[in-house]
Design a protein around this motif. Sequence first.
Motif, PDB file in Angstrom:
ATOM      1  N   ARG A  58       0.846  -1.182   0.000  1.00  0.00           N
ATOM      2  CA  ARG A  58       0.000   0.000   0.000  1.00  0.00           C
ATOM      3  C   ARG A  58       0.890   1.243   0.000  1.00  0.00           C
ATOM      4  O   ARG A  58       1.631   1.504   0.918  1.00  0.00           O
ATOM      5  N   ARG A  59       0.815   2.011  -1.100  1.00  0.00           N
ATOM      6  CA  ARG A  59       1.592   3.252  -1.228  1.00  0.00           C
ATOM      7  C   ARG A  59       0.649   4.376  -1.669  1.00  0.00           C
ATOM      8  O   ARG A  59       0.842   4.992  -2.707  1.00  0.00           O
ATOM      9  N   GLY A  60      -0.397   4.615  -0.916  1.00  0.00           N
ATOM     10  CA  GLY A  60      -1.473   5.462  -1.403  1.00  0.00           C
ATOM     11  C   GLY A  60      -2.373   4.579  -2.238  1.00  0.00           C
ATOM     12  O   GLY A  60      -3.423   4.116  -1.786  1.00  0.00           O
ATOM     13  N   ASP A  61      -1.956   4.289  -3.479  1.00  0.00           N
ATOM     14  CA  ASP A  61      -2.584   3.233  -4.276  1.00  0.00           C
ATOM     15  C   ASP A  61      -1.953   1.899  -3.895  1.00  0.00           C
ATOM     16  O   ASP A  61      -0.959   1.844  -3.167  1.00  0.00           O
ATOM     17  N   LEU A  62      -2.528   0.809  -4.397  1.00  0.00           N
ATOM     18  CA  LEU A  62      -1.978  -0.520  -4.159  1.00  0.00           C
ATOM     19  C   LEU A  62      -0.922  -0.808  -5.217  1.00  0.00           C
ATOM     20  O   LEU A  62      -1.207  -0.773  -6.417  1.00  0.00           O
ATOM     21  N   HIS A  63       0.306  -1.066  -4.797  1.00  0.00           N
ATOM     22  CA  HIS A  63       1.423  -1.313  -5.710  1.00  0.00           C
ATOM     23  C   HIS A  63       1.672  -2.816  -5.791  1.00  0.00           C
ATOM     24  O   HIS A  63       1.998  -3.455  -4.796  1.00  0.00           O
ATOM     25  N   LEU A  64       1.488  -3.370  -6.981  1.00  0.00           N
ATOM     26  CA  LEU A  64       1.622  -4.811  -7.183  1.00  0.00           C
ATOM     27  C   LEU A  64       2.824  -5.141  -8.045  1.00  0.00           C
ATOM     28  O   LEU A  64       3.137  -4.420  -9.003  1.00  0.00           O
ATOM     29  N   ARG A  65       3.473  -6.264  -7.726  1.00  0.00           N
ATOM     30  CA  ARG A  65       4.472  -6.836  -8.628  1.00  0.00           C
ATOM     31  C   ARG A  65       3.923  -8.169  -9.110  1.00  0.00           C
ATOM     32  O   ARG A  65       3.452  -8.986  -8.321  1.00  0.00           O
ATOM     33  N   VAL A  92       1.850  -0.306 -16.740  1.00  0.00           N
ATOM     34  CA  VAL A  92       3.149  -0.771 -16.252  1.00  0.00           C
ATOM     35  C   VAL A  92       3.965   0.415 -15.753  1.00  0.00           C
ATOM     36  O   VAL A  92       4.175   1.389 -16.481  1.00  0.00           O
ATOM     37  N   VAL A  93       4.454   0.332 -14.503  1.00  0.00           N
ATOM     38  CA  VAL A  93       5.278   1.405 -13.939  1.00  0.00           C
ATOM     39  C   VAL A  93       6.719   0.951 -13.686  1.00  0.00           C
ATOM     40  O   VAL A  93       7.604   1.786 -13.497  1.00  0.00           O
ATOM     41  N   GLU A  94       6.948  -0.376 -13.684  1.00  0.00           N
ATOM     42  CA  GLU A  94       8.295  -0.921 -13.520  1.00  0.00           C
ATOM     43  C   GLU A  94       8.351  -2.266 -14.247  1.00  0.00           C
ATOM     44  O   GLU A  94       7.325  -2.894 -14.479  1.00  0.00           O
ATOM     45  N   ARG A  95       9.561  -2.711 -14.561  1.00  0.00           N
ATOM     46  CA  ARG A  95       9.738  -4.044 -15.128  1.00  0.00           C
ATOM     47  C   ARG A  95      11.089  -4.574 -14.682  1.00  0.00           C
ATOM     48  O   ARG A  95      11.973  -3.804 -14.280  1.00  0.00           O
ATOM     49  N   GLY A  96      11.266  -5.914 -14.799  1.00  0.00           N
ATOM     50  CA  GLY A  96      12.557  -6.457 -14.404  1.00  0.00           C
ATOM     51  C   GLY A  96      12.680  -7.934 -14.663  1.00  0.00           C
ATOM     52  O   GLY A  96      11.837  -8.556 -15.297  1.00  0.00           O
ATOM     53  N   ARG A  97      13.780  -8.502 -14.148  1.00  0.00           N
ATOM     54  CA  ARG A  97      14.141  -9.910 -14.200  1.00  0.00           C
ATOM     55  C   ARG A  97      14.655 -10.336 -15.552  1.00  0.00           C
ATOM     56  O   ARG A  97      14.848  -9.533 -16.455  1.00  0.00           O
ATOM     57  N   GLU A  98      14.889 -11.659 -15.681  1.00  0.00           N
ATOM     58  CA  GLU A  98      15.597 -12.164 -16.847  1.00  0.00           C
ATOM     59  C   GLU A  98      14.640 -12.669 -17.924  1.00  0.00           C
ATOM     60  O   GLU A  98      13.448 -12.782 -17.713  1.00  0.00           O
ATOM     61  N   ALA A  99      15.214 -12.981 -19.099  1.00  0.00           N
ATOM     62  CA  ALA A  99      14.419 -13.424 -20.239  1.00  0.00           C
ATOM     63  C   ALA A  99      13.594 -14.655 -19.886  1.00  0.00           C
ATOM     64  O   ALA A  99      14.092 -15.592 -19.277  1.00  0.00           O
ATOM     65  N   GLY A 100      12.333 -14.623 -20.303  1.00  0.00           N
ATOM     66  CA  GLY A 100      11.439 -15.752 -20.071  1.00  0.00           C
ATOM     67  C   GLY A 100      10.928 -15.850 -18.654  1.00  0.00           C
ATOM     68  O   GLY A 100      10.173 -16.759 -18.318  1.00  0.00           O
ATOM     69  N   ASN A 101      11.339 -14.917 -17.816  1.00  0.00           N
ATOM     70  CA  ASN A 101      10.902 -14.938 -16.411  1.00  0.00           C
ATOM     71  C   ASN A 101      10.823 -13.495 -15.947  1.00  0.00           C
ATOM     72  O   ASN A 101      11.552 -13.059 -15.072  1.00  0.00           O
ATOM     73  N   ALA A 102       9.906 -12.756 -16.562  1.00  0.00           N
ATOM     74  CA  ALA A 102       9.829 -11.318 -16.351  1.00  0.00           C
ATOM     75  C   ALA A 102       8.912 -10.988 -15.183  1.00  0.00           C
ATOM     76  O   ALA A 102       8.171 -11.831 -14.660  1.00  0.00           O
ATOM     77  N   SER A 103       8.968  -9.729 -14.795  1.00  0.00           N
ATOM     78  CA  SER A 103       8.013  -9.208 -13.825  1.00  0.00           C
ATOM     79  C   SER A 103       7.715  -7.766 -14.208  1.00  0.00           C
ATOM     80  O   SER A 103       8.491  -7.116 -14.895  1.00  0.00           O
ATOM     81  N   PHE A 104       6.566  -7.292 -13.785  1.00  0.00           N
ATOM     82  CA  PHE A 104       6.237  -5.882 -13.983  1.00  0.00           C
ATOM     83  C   PHE A 104       5.427  -5.419 -12.791  1.00  0.00           C
ATOM     84  O   PHE A 104       4.851  -6.223 -12.050  1.00  0.00           O
ATOM     85  N   ALA A 105       5.416  -4.123 -12.583  1.00  0.00           N
ATOM     86  CA  ALA A 105       4.692  -3.553 -11.456  1.00  0.00           C
ATOM     87  C   ALA A 105       3.614  -2.610 -11.966  1.00  0.00           C
ATOM     88  O   ALA A 105       3.771  -1.946 -13.004  1.00  0.00           O
ATOM     89  N   VAL A 106       2.513  -2.547 -11.239  1.00  0.00           N
ATOM     90  CA  VAL A 106       1.391  -1.680 -11.570  1.00  0.00           C
ATOM     91  C   VAL A 106       0.863  -1.058 -10.283  1.00  0.00           C
ATOM     92  O   VAL A 106       1.070  -1.592  -9.188  1.00  0.00           O
ATOM     93  N   ASP A 107       0.176   0.072 -10.419  1.00  0.00           N
ATOM     94  CA  ASP A 107      -0.515   0.693  -9.300  1.00  0.00           C
ATOM     95  C   ASP A 107      -2.016   0.558  -9.513  1.00  0.00           C
ATOM     96  O   ASP A 107      -2.526   0.872 -10.602  1.00  0.00           O
TER      97      ASP A 107
END
Length: 205
Positions: A17-24, A49-64
């Motif tokens: 919880r960062r004001g909005d709910l921040h999910l990965r 999408v507000v962030e992204r990361g990790r390696e090929a074929g195993n990605a992650s992204f973040a949203v609010d």
Amino acid sequence: MFTGIVSAIGTITSADRRGDLHLRIDCPWEPEDIAIGASIACSGVCLTVVERGREAGNASFAVDVSAETVARSVPGMWEPGRKLNLERALKLGEELGGHLVTGHVDGIATVKDVSPEGDSHRIGFNAPADLAPYIAAKGSITIDGVSLTVNDVADQDDGTCDFAVNIIPHTGEVTTLGTLEPGAHVNLEIDVLARYLRRMQSLRS
């Protein structure tokens, strides 16, 4: 804009919880294919999408996720461990395999029954009264981000309606719909064409 054709199942790995709910959200995509600022439909909810990361074929992204979005979507769906149907936004020139989907939840339906029908499964739902006029046999509907065809509709005395769809084995395997059980709740988005037709009819009366 989306088509309701799910391309991956993601898993919520953290919710802060960062004001909005921040999910990965973890997903089996390539990180370079996920653009910051891109729209992704998460079980029928369009998020940025507000962030992204990790390696090929195993990605992650973040949203609010805003409080309004949390209130309008299925209770408990934004918790760690939850599986989500993912679809990236439609690009001009791509095949429209399902139907036009906006990624805006109109309401929540309840699973009434699940029964085998050949190799497929027939799933019955109850939809709220305010959405009942928009649901028609052989029409399109989006359930947890998945474009489906309504098999039949039965209006109820309380103004709600029961409707059913068939889930073929492939759809059950590549989306979360294959795990639905009676009593579960799902996000509904009505067909955008039905929305405008209903509005036009109301103006004539």
